[in-house]
Write an enzyme that holds these catalytic residues in place. Structure first.
Site, mmCIF file in Angstrom:
data_model
loop_
_atom_site.group_PDB
_atom_site.id
_atom_site.type_symbol
_atom_site.label_atom_id
_atom_site.label_comp_id
_atom_site.label_asym_id
_atom_site.label_seq_id
_atom_site.Cartn_x
_atom_site.Cartn_y
_atom_site.Cartn_z
ATOM 1 N N SER A 182 0.836 -1.201 0.000
ATOM 2 C CA SER A 182 0.000 0.000 0.000
ATOM 3 C C SER A 182 0.873 1.254 0.000
ATOM 4 C CB SER A 182 -0.962 -0.039 1.186
ATOM 5 O OG SER A 182 -1.906 0.995 1.130
ATOM 6 N N ASP A 247 -10.042 -4.464 -4.794
ATOM 7 C CA ASP A 247 -9.447 -3.499 -3.872
ATOM 8 C C ASP A 247 -10.300 -2.241 -3.832
ATOM 9 O OD1 ASP A 247 -7.793 -1.538 -2.614
ATOM 10 O OD2 ASP A 247 -6.041 -2.759 -3.084
ATOM 11 N N HIS A 277 -8.367 -4.782 -0.236
ATOM 12 C CA HIS A 277 -7.106 -4.111 0.073
ATOM 13 C C HIS A 277 -6.392 -4.740 1.259
ATOM 14 C CE1 HIS A 277 -4.345 -0.762 -0.371
ATOM 15 N NE2 HIS A 277 -4.390 -0.554 0.939
#
Length: 641
Positions: A182, A247, A277
């Protein structure tokens, strides 16, 4: 929120990249501490033989450590190091112990809203599964690390971590694999362009800050934050990209576009079907199954390399650019634009626009950037749904639906006016709303905000207020309901128009589900006052709600902290007992049994009693010589606050 923060947000020169970066960082409350050990032996010396102080790692209960204290002492080596920017960052070497088989060490840059304490158990498990030592660190301002969470500090932090592996542990670049997750892909990509690691793993990467906020952005502006898309072509080490197809934070198209920009020949990526995610690690293929079956499953459109959710996002116009970078700077507008995430429409209104038919769009199997498909409605479900469009005072045409589920006289006399959360539209919500109406034995009215679903216009804060005004007028004018027959229900960003309307009308009741205090308080949790440019100022409006109000919030909400719900509850004049759902996050409160039980109690028991009490007090005020009944009733509402 310091004076410097205020100047950076509102004064000249405006720095939208800094604003975007500050909104992107969500450091949690530290879950661990590092204490110098007086009696412990010193930890590993660097290559020059200089030993650093030994530290003891103390984990709080919130770290949820899943191993024993013996394992902690045996497998975790924690210490502090100083970066080139002056921060002191916490570092941790996780030993795979007897499981170590690989010559490589993983340099792990974690995602947002966590610290080393929270991921320590995961890192031990990861090291054992991949038979490899794992080194990680906390960014400036996270965990036990000092300094501020800024983009430039990210790069200094990973440089320091790299130097610890080279100097403290005597590793060569060819023995280190970089892994970024991320927001951790930002420092990982940057470092990978300047050193030659053995390999690179990018887990749920982003293209750039503005491309997350403005998915149709087609170029990298000079003030953009986190420009991974420009740096990726300079990575010369083998690079694996991992991304979930569902996601909801960083769209799958970001991973696709980065993969396309890596120097050839690129490693086959891993696209994990159905993963979001934060759950990729739960899929077995993440830890070692060959990704070849997933490679080539999806082909991005020609324009998809620039952003995510192309059809659903707002393209970056010249006006947007001026609003972002030119005078006058408008951080509330920036915050609002970053807050709205309209998906690609999952439904259509077909036929006569005066009485259109609500039709769920079929899933687009060829478009990876499309929104998650909505569930197709059964014939019985479709029969209870009435759809139409209405024009707002600001010129938008919004899609509205009334779901008629009341089948008997025992049904509630109330109708729920439901303002939904972010990143969804009526197509995705229709099944839930029908089910909610049936379980509550209550009709439910909902609508899509401007720019969402089949609604026209732009998703802006002022349009939110016009949208709910229009929805309210439909219930009053089209369906002949009185204010006392309507209960307002707002979820997440839907609490913003709900709170605003509740201050201007007198509904039977109000439900605030995962409410926020204000936009800046989400981005800057320590903000102690409402600045004149703040967006979504629920905290200032809540004291003016004089209808009975139920607040619902999950104790583990990772998007809007439960502290927001607590503060809103304390400011309400006529709040009822709130529902704090233990263990619930931002998007799963409805799955807990106490959710429906508390709603039923509020709607069927408490509202009747509280509103009957108001009516009796108002009648006594009129009998005692008060003015008109309406004025007396309003006065009683005000007195009870």
């Amino acid at each position: 929120m310091s004076c410097a923060d205020l100047c950076c947000l509102f004064c000249w020169p405006p720095l939208p990249s800094r604003i975007a970066a500050k909104l992107a960082f969500l450091p949690p409350e530290p879950t661990y501490s590092l204490v110098t050990s007086a009696d412990a032996t010193t930890s590993a010396a660097d290559r020059h033989g200089v030993a650093s102080p030994a530290f003891q790692l103390h984990l709080s209960d919130r770290a949820e450590f899943q191993f024993s204290n013996e394992d902690k002492s045996r497998f975790l080596d924690a210490f502090l190091a100083t970066t080139a920017n002056g921060s002191t960052i916490a570092c941790m070497m996780v030993s795979a112990g007897a499981h170590a088989r690989s010559k490589y060490t993983l340099l792990f840059s974690h995602g947002n809203a966590v610290d080393l304490g929270q991921i320590s158990s995961f890192l031990i498990g990861l090291a054992r599964r991949i038979n490899m030592n794992v080194f990680s660190y906390d960014y400036s301002g996270y965990g036990a690390s000092t300094g501020r969470p800024l983009e430039k500090n990210l790069y200094a932090d990973i440089d320091c971590a790299w130097q610890q592996l080279i100097g403290r542990y005597n590793l060569s670049p060819g023995e280190i694999v970089l892994y970024g997750q991320s927001i951790g892909t930002v420092p990982t990509v940057d470092l990978a362009t300047r050193v030659n690691p053995a390999g690179v793993v990018l887990h749920s990467p982003l293209l750039s800050g503005l491309r997350v906020a403005f998915p149709d952005t087609s170029r990298t502006w000079f003030f953009d934050a986190f420009p991974n898309i420009e740096k990726a072509p300079r990575i010369r080490s083998p690079c694996l990209i991992i991304h979930g197809t569902e996601d909801e934070v960083i769209d799958f198209a970001h991973g696709l576009a980065l993969h396309d920009r890596l120097p050839q020949p690129a490693v086959e990526p891993l696209w994990i079907e159905g993963a979001g995610h934060n759950d990729i690690e739960l899929r077995q293929r993440h830890h070692g199954a060959a990704p070849s079956a997933a490679a080539g499953q999806y082909v991005p459109h020609e324009d998809e390399g620039a952003g995510a959710r192309g059809g659903g996002g707002a393209s970056m116009t010249c006006r947007d650019l001026c609003r972002l970078f030119c005078w006058p700077p408008l951080p509330s507008r920036i915050a609002a634009k970053l807050a709205f995430l309209p998906p690609r429409p999952t439904y259509s209104l077909v036929g006569d626009m005066h009485s259109p038919r609500f039709q769920i769009n079929p899933p687009d199997m060829e478009d990876p950037a499309a929104a998650p498909p909505a569930m197709q409605l059964t014939e019985d479900e479709a029969d209870c749904l009435e759809a139409f469009t209405a024009n707002t005072a600001r010129g938008s045409t919004i899609a509205c639906v009334l779901i008629r589920t009341v089948r008997s006289r025992k049904g509630s006399k109330y109708t729920l006016l439901f303002s939904h959360g972010n990143a969804v539209d009526l197509g995705q919500m229709s099944g839930f709303l029908i089910d909610l109406g049936r379980k509550l034995n209550m009709n439910v009215f909902s609508y899509d905000y401007s720019g969402y679903g089949a609604s026209t216009g732009q998703p802006l804060e002022k349009n939110l207020y016009a949208d709910i005004d229009c929805a309210w007028q439909q219930l009053i004018g089209r369906y002949n309901l009185s204010p006392g027959e309507i209960v307002l229900y707002g979820q997440s960003i839907g609490t913003v128009p709900t709170v605003d309307l509740a201050t201007r009308v007198n509904p039977a009741g109000v439900v605030l589900h995962s409410p926020l205090l204000s936009g800046l308080r989400v981005a800057f949790p320590d903000t102690s006052r409402t600045w004149f440019f703040d967006a979504f100022p629920n905290i200032e409006k809540a004291p003016r709600i004089h209808s009975p109000c139920l607040v619902i919030h999950g104790t583990e909400d990772e998007v809007i902290n439960i502290a927001h719900g607590l503060a809103i509850y304390e400011r309400l004049p006529r709040s009822v007992d709130p529902l704090w759902v233990e263990g619930a996050g931002h998007n799963d409160i409805e799955l807990f049994p106490q959710y429906l039980l508390r709603l039923r109690s509020f709607l069927y028991d408490e509202l009747e009693a509280m509103n009957a009490s108001i009516g009796a007090d108002a009648d006594r005020a009129v009998a005692g010589g008060g003015s008109t009944s309406t004025t007396a009733r309003d006065k009683v509402r005000g007195d009870q606050s």
